[in-house]
Enzyme design. Structure first.
Site, PDB file in Angstrom:
ATOM      1  N   LYS A 195       0.873  -1.269   0.041  1.00  0.00           N
ATOM      2  CA  LYS A 195       0.199  -0.089   0.097  1.00  0.00           C
ATOM      3  C   LYS A 195       0.642   1.200   0.136  1.00  0.00           C
ATOM      4  CE  LYS A 195      -3.686   2.175   2.568  1.00  0.00           C
ATOM      5  NZ  LYS A 195      -4.484   2.328   3.639  1.00  0.00           N
ATOM      6  N   LYS A 248      -2.147  -1.687  -3.613  1.00  0.00           N
ATOM      7  CA  LYS A 248      -3.070  -0.506  -3.896  1.00  0.00           C
ATOM      8  C   LYS A 248      -2.109   0.953  -3.818  1.00  0.00           C
ATOM      9  CE  LYS A 248      -6.221   2.160  -0.591  1.00  0.00           C
ATOM     10  NZ  LYS A 248      -7.176   2.188   0.633  1.00  0.00           N
TER      11      LYS A 248
END
Length: 328
Positions: A195, A248
């Site tokens: 992320k 992400k």
């Protein structure tokens, strides 16, 4: 393979031929639909930077789930907006927190719909960071206990999958241990493994009311310049017990999605995040692009890169388009 013997255009002449040789498939079953759940009854608070998305009370979330299910989308992921916030994000692991209530209600109404829960503290803390603050920074190890409590409370409420998104070191192992020791050894973990600290999260922070009140999240989310580090992060989460790993954002990190899938072969999720959604929506509303076409092109790109499942705010729109194209 030389022209004129080989003419690639022969197989592009009409849609049936193009479908016949299409390499990448995209179906509603590939989508996970994010939902923002808050307190109250019969409430829907539109999010100005995310057209078509709103903060919803539990009863309205159930209505959304009915539509999601009818479109063939197998799963939702829940983000909570509590009535009150504090320094330790205590509503995140409260027995009657908004997410816990939503899980119970959804599973009672639609037991076959997969309910995934975001496990993080940023929506619940008054400072907007993803953990316990000590000396002006997030204390990694002190945060692990609270994340494990949150994940366990979600599992106890009936969540099918828990998804830690905080990027604390060791949190997958801490959550796995808490689940296993409390009778939830069969509850999978979908780890936000790579992320990045991204500007694409802006609209989400309006939706989740989670903007940091000081500093930023670069001390725990990944540097956008790094790909080798992403491989190490993913490997760590797999070793600690992750069942699904996630990259992400998606669109600016297609290379990372590809590399993760090629190296590990693990079930792989990619999050088509709020900024990616909002840019397409805004350009479409201004008539600058063909929104449905660009939406599908982006989703195909994420799948083509290697994602098995896509968390996307476009899930319902894309599923409708796919159903219209391929009626049962």
């Amino acid at each position: 393979m030389n022209f004129p013997i080989y003419r690639p255009r022969r197989l592009r002449r009409n849609e049936r031929l193009r479908e016949l040789i299409r390499e990448t498939t995209l179906e509603p079953r590939n989508f996970i639909y994010p939902l923002f759940v808050g307190p109250g009854k019969d409430k829907a608070q539109p999010i100005s930077s995310m057209p078509g998305i709103a903060q919803l009370s539990v009863d309205r979330v159930v209505g959304e789930c009915a539509e999601v299910r009818s479109l063939g989308i197998p799963a939702v992921i829940l983000f909570g907006i509590p009535e009150g916030k504090d320094a330790l994000g205590s509503e995140a692991y409260a027995e009657r927190g908004v997410v816990q209530q939503a899980i119970e209600t959804i599973k009672e109404k639609f037991p076959d719909l997969l309910v995934i829960t975001d496990v993080c503290l940023c929506e619940y803390t008054d400072h907007g960071h993803c953990g316990v603050i000590k000396n002006g920074d997030v204390d990694n190890d002190a945060t692990l206990e609270l994340l494990a409590r949150e994940a366990l409370s979600h599992a106890q409420a009936g969540a099918d999958i828990v998804a830690p998104s905080d990027m604390m070191d060791g949190r997958v192992g801490a959550i796995r241990k808490a689940l296993d020791e409390n009778g939830f050894a069969q509850t999978p973990i979908m780890a936000y493994a790579a992320k990045y600290a991204s500007g694409f999260y802006g609209p989400f922070r309006e939706a989740a009311e989670s903007t940091p009140q000081f500093g930023d999240r670069r001390s725990y989310q990944m540097d956008p310049a790094n790909a080798e580090e992403a491989m190490r992060e993913v490997e760590l989460d797999i070793r600690e017990g992750a069942d699904i790993v996630m990259v992400k954002p998606a669109l600016a990190y297609l290379d990372v999605i590809y590399r993760v899938k090629q190296k590990f072969g693990y079930p792989l999720a990619a999050y088509n995040v709020s900024g990616e959604y909002s840019m397409i929506k805004a350009a479409g509303q201004n008539g600058w692009i063909d929104e449905p076409r660009i939406m599908m092109e982006v989703l195909f790109a994420i799948r083509r890169a290697g994602a098995d499942m896509i968390l996307t705010y476009f899930a319902k729109d894309a599923a409708r388009l796919l159903q219209k194209k391929n009626p049962s």
